[in-house]
Design a protein around this motif. Structure first.
Motif, PDB file in Angstrom:
ATOM      1  N   VAL A   1     110.566 -23.184 100.978  1.00 14.67           N
ATOM      2  CA  VAL A   1     110.834 -24.423 100.244  1.00 14.67           C
ATOM      3  C   VAL A   1     111.350 -25.292 101.348  1.00 14.67           C
ATOM      4  O   VAL A   1     112.320 -25.188 101.973  1.00 14.67           O
ATOM      5  CB  VAL A   1     110.949 -25.393  98.588  1.00 14.67           C
ATOM      6  CG1 VAL A   1     110.816 -26.607  98.459  1.00 14.67           C
ATOM      7  CG2 VAL A   1     110.824 -24.467  98.112  1.00 14.67           C
ATOM      8  N   THR A   2     110.004 -26.181 101.505  1.00 13.79           N
ATOM      9  CA  THR A   2     110.229 -26.549 103.259  1.00 13.79           C
ATOM     10  C   THR A   2     109.345 -28.335 102.831  1.00 13.79           C
ATOM     11  O   THR A   2     109.092 -28.290 102.320  1.00 13.79           O
ATOM     12  CB  THR A   2     109.607 -26.684 104.537  1.00 13.79           C
ATOM     13  OG1 THR A   2     108.367 -26.262 104.302  1.00 13.79           O
ATOM     14  CG2 THR A   2     110.276 -24.857 104.751  1.00 13.79           C
ATOM     15  N   GLU A   3     110.722 -29.296 103.442  1.00 13.82           N
ATOM     16  CA  GLU A   3     109.634 -30.244 103.282  1.00 13.82           C
ATOM     17  C   GLU A   3     109.810 -30.992 104.375  1.00 13.82           C
ATOM     18  O   GLU A   3     111.399 -31.530 105.299  1.00 13.82           O
ATOM     19  CB  GLU A   3     111.070 -31.091 101.971  1.00 13.82           C
ATOM     20  CG  GLU A   3     111.440 -33.099 101.875  1.00 13.82           C
ATOM     21  CD  GLU A   3     112.009 -32.759 101.095  1.00 13.82           C
ATOM     22  OE1 GLU A   3     111.689 -33.959 100.181  1.00 13.82           O
ATOM     23  OE2 GLU A   3     112.798 -32.512 100.352  1.00 13.82           O
ATOM     24  N   ILE A   4     109.112 -32.217 105.022  1.00 18.63           N
ATOM     25  CA  ILE A   4     108.842 -32.965 106.412  1.00 18.63           C
ATOM     26  C   ILE A   4     110.297 -33.513 105.200  1.00 18.63           C
ATOM     27  O   ILE A   4     109.674 -34.750 104.965  1.00 18.63           O
ATOM     28  CB  ILE A   4     107.777 -32.581 106.385  1.00 18.63           C
ATOM     29  CG1 ILE A   4     106.667 -32.091 106.556  1.00 18.63           C
ATOM     30  CG2 ILE A   4     107.217 -34.038 107.465  1.00 18.63           C
ATOM     31  CD1 ILE A   4     107.504 -30.734 107.433  1.00 18.63           C
ATOM     32  N   GLU A   5     110.786 -34.515 106.870  1.00 18.31           N
ATOM     33  CA  GLU A   5     111.987 -35.065 106.808  1.00 18.31           C
ATOM     34  C   GLU A   5     110.375 -36.665 107.054  1.00 18.31           C
ATOM     35  O   GLU A   5     110.358 -37.140 107.775  1.00 18.31           O
ATOM     36  CB  GLU A   5     112.603 -35.188 107.974  1.00 18.31           C
ATOM     37  CG  GLU A   5     113.695 -34.887 107.758  1.00 18.31           C
ATOM     38  CD  GLU A   5     114.629 -34.899 106.270  1.00 18.31           C
ATOM     39  OE1 GLU A   5     115.384 -35.622 106.171  1.00 18.31           O
ATOM     40  OE2 GLU A   5     115.140 -33.812 105.811  1.00 18.31           O
ATOM     41  N   GLY A   6     110.542 -37.316 106.197  1.00 17.68           N
ATOM     42  CA  GLY A   6     110.979 -38.730 106.264  1.00 17.68           C
ATOM     43  C   GLY A   6     109.057 -39.018 105.903  1.00 17.68           C
ATOM     44  O   GLY A   6     108.816 -38.493 105.065  1.00 17.68           O
ATOM     45  N   VAL A   7     109.153 -40.366 106.526  1.00 20.41           N
ATOM     46  CA  VAL A   7     106.894 -40.765 105.883  1.00 20.41           C
ATOM     47  C   VAL A   7     106.410 -40.321 106.818  1.00 20.41           C
ATOM     48  O   VAL A   7     106.663 -41.317 107.402  1.00 20.41           O
ATOM     49  CB  VAL A   7     107.358 -41.553 104.607  1.00 20.41           C
ATOM     50  CG1 VAL A   7     105.826 -42.087 104.081  1.00 20.41           C
ATOM     51  CG2 VAL A   7     108.256 -42.073 103.365  1.00 20.41           C
ATOM     52  N   SER A   8     105.710 -39.560 106.594  1.00 20.49           N
ATOM     53  CA  SER A   8     104.695 -40.229 107.975  1.00 20.49           C
ATOM     54  C   SER A   8     103.301 -41.332 107.224  1.00 20.49           C
ATOM     55  O   SER A   8     102.685 -41.214 106.538  1.00 20.49           O
ATOM     56  CB  SER A   8     103.792 -38.545 108.382  1.00 20.49           C
ATOM     57  OG  SER A   8     104.336 -37.723 108.030  1.00 20.49           O
ATOM     58  N   ILE A   9     103.061 -41.628 108.658  1.00 16.30           N
ATOM     59  CA  ILE A   9     102.299 -43.014 108.585  1.00 16.30           C
ATOM     60  C   ILE A   9     100.660 -42.788 108.523  1.00 16.30           C
ATOM     61  O   ILE A   9      99.807 -42.066 108.862  1.00 16.30           O
ATOM     62  CB  ILE A   9     102.186 -44.596 109.314  1.00 16.30           C
ATOM     63  CG1 ILE A   9     103.915 -44.547 109.797  1.00 16.30           C
ATOM     64  CG2 ILE A   9     101.112 -45.206 109.361  1.00 16.30           C
ATOM     65  CD1 ILE A   9     104.270 -44.808 108.724  1.00 16.30           C
TER      66      ILE A   9
END
Length: 94
Positions: A84-92
Protein backbone atom coordinates in the motif's frame (compact mmCIF):
# COMPACT_ATOMS: atom_id res chain seq x y z
CA UNK A 1 -15.18 2.52 12.80
CA UNK A 2 -13.49 5.40 14.57
CA UNK A 3 -11.63 7.84 12.23
CA UNK A 4 -8.40 7.61 14.25
CA UNK A 5 -8.49 3.82 14.22
CA UNK A 6 -9.06 3.72 10.43
CA UNK A 7 -6.23 6.19 9.79
CA UNK A 8 -3.83 4.22 12.03
CA UNK A 9 -4.64 0.96 10.28
CA UNK A 10 -4.12 2.53 6.85
CA UNK A 11 -0.79 4.00 8.03
CA UNK A 12 0.26 0.57 9.30
CA UNK A 13 -0.30 -0.92 5.83
CA UNK A 14 1.67 1.94 4.24
CA UNK A 15 4.60 1.52 6.66
CA UNK A 16 5.09 -2.13 5.66
CA UNK A 17 6.76 -0.95 2.46
CA UNK A 18 6.94 -2.73 -0.87
CA UNK A 19 6.01 -6.39 -0.48
CA UNK A 20 5.01 -7.16 -4.08
CA UNK A 21 1.66 -7.40 -5.82
CA UNK A 22 -1.26 -6.71 -5.48
CA UNK A 23 -0.53 -3.01 -4.98
CA UNK A 24 -2.86 -0.25 -3.83
CA UNK A 25 -1.87 3.40 -4.33
CA UNK A 26 -3.65 6.38 -2.79
CA UNK A 27 -3.37 10.08 -3.61
CA UNK A 28 -5.24 13.07 -2.20
CA UNK A 29 -6.33 16.10 -4.26
CA UNK A 30 -7.84 19.46 -3.37
CA UNK A 31 -8.13 23.16 -4.15
CA UNK A 32 -5.38 23.91 -1.61
CA UNK A 33 -2.67 22.00 0.22
CA UNK A 34 -4.69 22.32 3.45
CA UNK A 35 -7.87 20.57 2.35
CA UNK A 36 -8.15 17.36 0.33
CA UNK A 37 -11.60 17.13 -1.22
CA UNK A 38 -10.90 14.02 -3.28
CA UNK A 39 -8.97 10.77 -2.90
CA UNK A 40 -8.01 8.45 -5.73
CA UNK A 41 -7.27 4.82 -4.93
CA UNK A 42 -5.70 2.59 -7.58
CA UNK A 43 -5.41 -1.21 -7.56
CA UNK A 44 -2.93 -3.25 -9.62
CA UNK A 45 -3.19 -7.03 -9.36
CA UNK A 46 0.13 -7.93 -11.01
CA UNK A 47 3.07 -6.34 -12.80
CA UNK A 48 1.93 -4.94 -16.14
CA UNK A 49 -1.68 -5.53 -15.15
CA UNK A 50 -4.58 -3.16 -15.72
CA UNK A 51 -4.86 -0.39 -13.14
CA UNK A 52 -8.33 -0.11 -11.64
CA UNK A 53 -9.23 3.23 -10.12
CA UNK A 54 -11.87 4.48 -7.70
CA UNK A 55 -12.46 8.10 -6.65
CA UNK A 56 -14.10 9.39 -3.51
CA UNK A 57 -14.98 13.05 -3.03
CA UNK A 58 -16.38 15.21 -0.26
CA UNK A 59 -17.19 18.81 0.50
CA UNK A 60 -14.83 18.84 3.48
CA UNK A 61 -11.40 17.28 4.02
CA UNK A 62 -11.69 13.60 3.03
CA UNK A 63 -8.69 12.77 5.24
CA UNK A 64 -10.93 13.54 8.22
CA UNK A 65 -14.08 11.87 6.84
CA UNK A 66 -14.79 8.73 8.85
CA UNK A 67 -16.89 7.07 6.11
CA UNK A 68 -14.27 7.60 3.40
CA UNK A 69 -11.32 6.51 5.55
CA UNK A 70 -13.19 3.40 6.67
CA UNK A 71 -14.06 2.64 3.05
CA UNK A 72 -10.41 2.99 2.00
CA UNK A 73 -9.38 0.58 4.75
CA UNK A 74 -12.02 -1.94 3.65
CA UNK A 75 -10.83 -1.70 0.03
CA UNK A 76 -7.24 -2.37 1.16
CA UNK A 77 -8.23 -5.32 3.32
CA UNK A 78 -10.64 -6.90 0.82
CA UNK A 79 -8.11 -6.58 -2.01
CA UNK A 80 -5.62 -8.48 0.15
CA UNK A 81 -3.00 -5.95 -0.96
CA UNK A 82 0.62 -6.82 -0.22
CA UNK A 83 1.79 -3.25 -0.85
CA UNK A 84 0.00 0.00 0.00
CA UNK A 85 1.50 3.32 -1.07
CA UNK A 86 0.29 6.80 -0.25
CA UNK A 87 1.40 9.98 -2.02
CA UNK A 88 2.42 12.51 0.64
CA UNK A 89 0.45 15.73 0.92
CA UNK A 90 -2.35 17.09 -1.24
CA UNK A 91 -1.97 17.62 -4.99
CA UNK A 92 -3.62 20.81 -6.21
CA UNK A 93 -6.54 20.41 -8.64
CA UNK A 94 -6.36 22.76 -11.57
Amino acid sequence: MNIDKAKKRIAKHVKKGHKGYPIISMAYFGESADCATEVVIQFTLHEGGEVMEERFAGKTDVREDEVIQTTLLKVIERANANTVTEIEGVSILS
